[in-house]
Write a protein that holds these residues in place. Structure first.
Motif, PDB file in Angstrom:
ATOM      1  N   MET A  18       0.830  -1.191   0.000  1.00  0.00           N
ATOM      2  CA  MET A  18       0.000   0.000   0.000  1.00  0.00           C
ATOM      3  C   MET A  18       0.872   1.251   0.000  1.00  0.00           C
ATOM      4  SD  MET A  18      -3.222  -1.031   0.208  1.00  0.00           S
ATOM      5  CE  MET A  18      -4.151   0.332   0.924  1.00  0.00           C
ATOM      6  N   LEU A  19       0.348   2.277  -0.609  1.00  0.00           N
ATOM      7  CA  LEU A  19       1.028   3.568  -0.606  1.00  0.00           C
ATOM      8  C   LEU A  19       0.116   4.614   0.024  1.00  0.00           C
ATOM      9  CD1 LEU A  19       2.429   3.457  -4.236  1.00  0.00           C
ATOM     10  CD2 LEU A  19       3.725   3.107  -2.155  1.00  0.00           C
ATOM     11  N   ARG A  20       0.700   5.533   0.776  1.00  0.00           N
ATOM     12  CA  ARG A  20      -0.080   6.613   1.365  1.00  0.00           C
ATOM     13  C   ARG A  20       0.442   7.947   0.859  1.00  0.00           C
ATOM     14  NH1 ARG A  20      -0.601   5.742   7.175  1.00  0.00           N
ATOM     15  NH2 ARG A  20       1.540   6.389   7.317  1.00  0.00           N
ATOM     16  N   CYS A  21      -0.468   8.735   0.357  1.00  0.00           N
ATOM     17  CA  CYS A  21      -0.118  10.069  -0.108  1.00  0.00           C
ATOM     18  C   CYS A  21       0.299  10.923   1.080  1.00  0.00           C
ATOM     19  CB  CYS A  21      -1.317  10.698  -0.832  1.00  0.00           C
ATOM     20  SG  CYS A  21      -0.999  12.395  -1.356  1.00  0.00           S
ATOM     21  N   GLN A  22       1.421  11.599   0.957  1.00  0.00           N
ATOM     22  CA  GLN A  22       1.914  12.404   2.068  1.00  0.00           C
ATOM     23  C   GLN A  22       1.177  13.737   2.188  1.00  0.00           C
ATOM     24  OE1 GLN A  22       6.172  12.645   1.616  1.00  0.00           O
ATOM     25  NE2 GLN A  22       6.470  10.539   2.298  1.00  0.00           N
ATOM     26  N   HIS A  23       0.305  14.024   1.257  1.00  0.00           N
ATOM     27  CA  HIS A  23      -0.414  15.293   1.285  1.00  0.00           C
ATOM     28  C   HIS A  23      -1.848  15.120   1.771  1.00  0.00           C
ATOM     29  CE1 HIS A  23       2.780  17.610  -0.733  1.00  0.00           C
ATOM     30  NE2 HIS A  23       3.100  16.417  -1.194  1.00  0.00           N
ATOM     31  N   ASP A  31      -0.797  -1.308  -7.119  1.00  0.00           N
ATOM     32  CA  ASP A  31      -1.199  -1.702  -8.471  1.00  0.00           C
ATOM     33  C   ASP A  31      -2.465  -0.986  -8.936  1.00  0.00           C
ATOM     34  OD1 ASP A  31      -2.789  -3.005  -6.706  1.00  0.00           O
ATOM     35  OD2 ASP A  31      -2.516  -5.001  -7.552  1.00  0.00           O
ATOM     36  N   GLU A  32      -3.094  -0.232  -8.033  1.00  0.00           N
ATOM     37  CA  GLU A  32      -4.230   0.591  -8.452  1.00  0.00           C
ATOM     38  C   GLU A  32      -3.791   1.998  -8.838  1.00  0.00           C
ATOM     39  OE1 GLU A  32      -7.172   0.602  -5.418  1.00  0.00           O
ATOM     40  OE2 GLU A  32      -7.683  -1.506  -5.708  1.00  0.00           O
ATOM     41  N   TYR A  37       0.405   9.087  -9.935  1.00  0.00           N
ATOM     42  CA  TYR A  37       0.159  10.253  -9.087  1.00  0.00           C
ATOM     43  C   TYR A  37      -1.133  10.055  -8.301  1.00  0.00           C
ATOM     44  CZ  TYR A  37      -2.878  11.606 -12.994  1.00  0.00           C
ATOM     45  OH  TYR A  37      -3.827  11.612 -13.975  1.00  0.00           O
ATOM     46  N   CYS A  38      -1.250  10.825  -7.220  1.00  0.00           N
ATOM     47  CA  CYS A  38      -2.403  10.681  -6.343  1.00  0.00           C
ATOM     48  C   CYS A  38      -3.675  11.187  -7.025  1.00  0.00           C
ATOM     49  CB  CYS A  38      -2.152  11.444  -5.050  1.00  0.00           C
ATOM     50  SG  CYS A  38      -3.570  11.440  -3.947  1.00  0.00           S
ATOM     51  N   GLY A  46      -5.687  19.678  -8.854  1.00  0.00           N
ATOM     52  CA  GLY A  46      -5.287  19.659 -10.251  1.00  0.00           C
ATOM     53  C   GLY A  46      -3.806  19.433 -10.450  1.00  0.00           C
ATOM     54  N   ASN A  47      -3.082  19.233  -9.313  1.00  0.00           N
ATOM     55  CA  ASN A  47      -1.652  18.958  -9.401  1.00  0.00           C
ATOM     56  C   ASN A  47      -1.401  17.462  -9.313  1.00  0.00           C
ATOM     57  OD1 ASN A  47      -0.861  21.699  -9.499  1.00  0.00           O
ATOM     58  ND2 ASN A  47      -1.138  21.839  -7.282  1.00  0.00           N
ATOM     59  N   LYS A  48      -0.451  16.999 -10.092  1.00  0.00           N
ATOM     60  CA  LYS A  48      -0.057  15.600 -10.013  1.00  0.00           C
ATOM     61  C   LYS A  48       0.967  15.441  -8.899  1.00  0.00           C
ATOM     62  CE  LYS A  48      -1.138  14.727 -14.821  1.00  0.00           C
ATOM     63  NZ  LYS A  48      -0.655  14.406 -16.171  1.00  0.00           N
ATOM     64  N   GLN A  49       0.569  14.710  -7.893  1.00  0.00           N
ATOM     65  CA  GLN A  49       1.361  14.583  -6.679  1.00  0.00           C
ATOM     66  C   GLN A  49       1.978  13.191  -6.612  1.00  0.00           C
ATOM     67  OE1 GLN A  49       3.459  15.527  -4.184  1.00  0.00           O
ATOM     68  NE2 GLN A  49       1.930  17.158  -4.248  1.00  0.00           N
ATOM     69  N   PHE A  50       3.301  13.156  -6.504  1.00  0.00           N
ATOM     70  CA  PHE A  50       3.991  11.863  -6.545  1.00  0.00           C
ATOM     71  C   PHE A  50       4.630  11.486  -5.205  1.00  0.00           C
ATOM     72  CE2 PHE A  50       3.851  13.378 -10.896  1.00  0.00           C
ATOM     73  CZ  PHE A  50       3.498  12.244 -11.614  1.00  0.00           C
TER      74      PHE A  50
END
Ligand SMILES: [Zn+2]
Ligand SMILES: [Zn+2]
Length: 77
Positions: A18-23, A31-32, A37-38, A46-50
């Motif tokens: 699992m990955l958790r967005c830091q924002h 895999d989803e 990007y989030c 509207g920003n692509k957050q990695f």
């Protein structure tokens, strides 16, 4: 006691990647996350957050196996 010798063991892969967005702290399966990007941040800002951090559901260092015959869960590590 069961007479099963547990000779056929199947590795259980319950360690979800699992990955958790830091924002926005959205958690999503790796895999989803097709585009990388989030999707939540993208929808809101509207920003692509990695920026993601990995989340390990179970961090025991043990592998778990299930016996095909009797269904017993065997841990080994
Ligand atoms: Zn068994
Ligand atoms: Zn986000």
């Amino acid at each position: 006691m069961s007479s099963c010798k547990h000779s056929i063991l199947v590795l259980l892969s319950d360690r979800k990647n699992m990955l958790r967005c830091q924002h926005c702290h959205l958690t999503i399966k790796a895999d989803e996350l097709g585009a990388g990007y989030c999707p939540e941040c993208y929808e809101v800002t509207g920003n692509k957050q990695f920026d993601f951090e990995e989340v390990t559901a179970e961090d025991t260092g043990l592998s778990r196996y299930r016996c095909e015959d009797c269904g017993l869960i065997v841990k080994s590590g």
